[in-house]
Design an enzyme around this catalytic site. Structure first.
Site, mmCIF file in Angstrom:
data_model
loop_
_atom_site.group_PDB
_atom_site.id
_atom_site.type_symbol
_atom_site.label_atom_id
_atom_site.label_comp_id
_atom_site.label_asym_id
_atom_site.label_seq_id
_atom_site.Cartn_x
_atom_site.Cartn_y
_atom_site.Cartn_z
ATOM 1 N N ASN A 1 31.446 -3.736 -10.137
ATOM 2 C CA ASN A 1 31.025 -2.711 -8.890
ATOM 3 C C ASN A 1 31.275 -3.798 -7.530
ATOM 4 O O ASN A 1 31.329 -5.386 -8.108
ATOM 5 C CB ASN A 1 29.510 -2.649 -8.585
ATOM 6 C CG ASN A 1 29.486 -1.968 -6.975
ATOM 7 O OD1 ASN A 1 29.946 -1.064 -6.673
ATOM 8 N ND2 ASN A 1 28.812 -1.815 -6.811
ATOM 9 N N MET B 1 28.798 6.171 -4.524
ATOM 10 C CA MET B 1 27.334 6.297 -4.150
ATOM 11 C C MET B 1 26.358 7.320 -4.702
ATOM 12 O O MET B 1 25.442 7.856 -4.027
ATOM 13 C CB MET B 1 27.763 6.967 -2.208
ATOM 14 C CG MET B 1 29.092 6.383 -1.462
ATOM 15 S SD MET B 1 27.727 5.000 -1.141
ATOM 16 C CE MET B 1 26.698 4.849 0.367
ATOM 17 N N ARG B 2 27.131 6.386 -5.983
ATOM 18 C CA ARG B 2 25.545 6.939 -6.678
ATOM 19 C C ARG B 2 25.378 5.768 -7.717
ATOM 20 O O ARG B 2 26.250 5.275 -8.103
ATOM 21 C CB ARG B 2 26.007 8.534 -7.316
ATOM 22 C CG ARG B 2 25.723 9.697 -6.804
ATOM 23 C CD ARG B 2 26.680 10.759 -7.427
ATOM 24 N NE ARG B 2 26.748 11.631 -6.623
ATOM 25 C CZ ARG B 2 26.152 12.603 -6.152
ATOM 26 N NH1 ARG B 2 24.960 13.187 -6.827
ATOM 27 N NH2 ARG B 2 25.985 14.182 -5.120
ATOM 28 N N ILE C 1 25.007 4.627 -11.102
ATOM 29 C CA ILE C 1 25.768 5.229 -12.540
ATOM 30 C C ILE C 1 23.245 5.563 -13.374
ATOM 31 O O ILE C 1 23.167 3.857 -13.961
ATOM 32 C CB ILE C 1 26.283 4.174 -13.214
ATOM 33 C CG1 ILE C 1 27.578 3.817 -12.266
ATOM 34 C CG2 ILE C 1 26.738 3.989 -14.628
ATOM 35 C CD1 ILE C 1 28.151 5.017 -12.388
ATOM 36 N N HIS D 1 29.989 -5.199 -3.854
ATOM 37 C CA HIS D 1 29.215 -4.908 -2.984
ATOM 38 C C HIS D 1 29.747 -5.971 -2.060
ATOM 39 O O HIS D 1 29.404 -7.133 -1.687
ATOM 40 C CB HIS D 1 27.926 -5.237 -3.260
ATOM 41 C CG HIS D 1 26.953 -5.090 -2.670
ATOM 42 N ND1 HIS D 1 26.400 -3.765 -2.164
ATOM 43 C CD2 HIS D 1 26.128 -5.930 -2.082
ATOM 44 C CE1 HIS D 1 25.393 -4.530 -1.163
ATOM 45 N NE2 HIS D 1 25.348 -5.306 -1.595
HETATM 46 C C1 GRF Z 1 33.189 -1.149 0.584
HETATM 47 O O1 GRF Z 1 32.424 -1.813 1.511
HETATM 48 C C2 GRF Z 1 32.189 -1.992 -1.257
HETATM 49 O O2 GRF Z 1 31.519 -3.494 -1.021
HETATM 50 C C3 GRF Z 1 31.275 -0.924 -0.692
HETATM 51 O O3 GRF Z 1 31.896 0.459 -0.531
HETATM 52 C C4 GRF Z 1 32.965 0.249 0.528
HETATM 53 C C5 GRF Z 1 33.571 1.196 -0.252
HETATM 54 O O4 GRF Z 1 34.922 0.778 0.851
HETATM 55 N N1 GRF Z 1 30.525 -1.043 -2.328
HETATM 56 P P1 GRF Z 1 36.025 1.840 0.202
HETATM 57 O O5 GRF Z 1 35.758 3.214 0.116
HETATM 58 O O6 GRF Z 1 37.011 0.613 -1.221
HETATM 59 O O7 GRF Z 1 36.868 1.009 1.239
#
Ligand code: GRF
Length: 196
Positions: free
Chosen positions: A114, A97-98, A100, A116
């Site tokens: 990543n 959640m940061r 880069i 998404h």
């Molecule tokens: C995923 O849905 C991804 O797309 C998003 O964050 C979520 C991470 O889920 N960036 P997890 O920690 O892998 O369960």
């Protein structure tokens, strides 16, 4: 298999780690010739660290000093140091959640990806499933892309579609998107080779 050809993975996450679990399953089932060498987090209690230990990876929490949602240069350097010590070939952001920053990007050019939960470029940032519902979309999905200095803006590598069903909530839709992520992400990683 000769260990020298096995891709060495560093995974960064802040939460549940279901994508890490999917990578670990793919390795265990022989669908992905890779080794989880480091699992790193900015959150000391993140389940992803617990899972990383179960998969035999080096796990570390590296808490940033400041900058909510970002990494300061010093903290970036600490992440890079651990990844280099473990000879990581590819860095996978799985719910990290940061954003880069330049130190990290320069250390791993075209080697940070990543996952998404939308069909980028639609619905960047957080709550992508809720964004898709609010937009009245019929189809959404997930994307694996290279990381650049923006938020979910890097070059797209692969996508998978997920149909939005009548009565879907953000939670039910997110769960189906994640199931798609769990197939797509290991398949994309399998397309990478060791860093020469
Ligand atoms: C995923 O849905 C991804 O797309 C998003 O964050 C979520 C991470 O889920 N960036 P997890 O920690 O892998 O369960």
């Amino acid at each position: 298999m000769n260990d020298g050809s096995v891709l060495r993975l560093g995974v960064l996450g802040s939460g549940r780690g279901s994508n890490l679990a999917a990578i670990g399953r793919a390795i265990g089932e022989g669908r992905l010739a890779a080794k989880l060498v480091a699992v790193l987090s900015d959150q000391p209690d993140a389940r992803i660290l617990h899972l990383g230990r179960q998969f035999g990876a080096r796990t570390e929490c590296i808490p940033p000093e400041t900058l909510r949602g970002r990494l300061d240069a010093e903290t970036e350097a600490k992440f890079v140091e651990v990844l280099r010590e473990e000879n990581a070939d590819l860095v996978v952001l799985a719910g990290f959640m940061r954003i880069i920053g330049p130190v990290f990007l320069a250390a791993y050019p075209h080697r940070i990806i990543n996952v998404h939960p939308s069909l980028l470029p639609k619905h960047r940032g957080s709550n992508a499933a809720a964004q898709a519902l609010a937009a009245g979309d019929k189809i959404t999905g997930c994307t694996v892309h290279y990381v650049d200095e923006g938020v979910d803006t890097g070059k797209i590598i692969a996508q998978r579609e997920v149909r939005i069903e009548p009565g879907d909530t953000a939670d039910s839709l997110q769960a189906r998107i994640q199931a798609a992520e769990h197939e797509l992400l290991p398949a994309v990683i399998a397309g990478f080779t060791r860093h020469e």
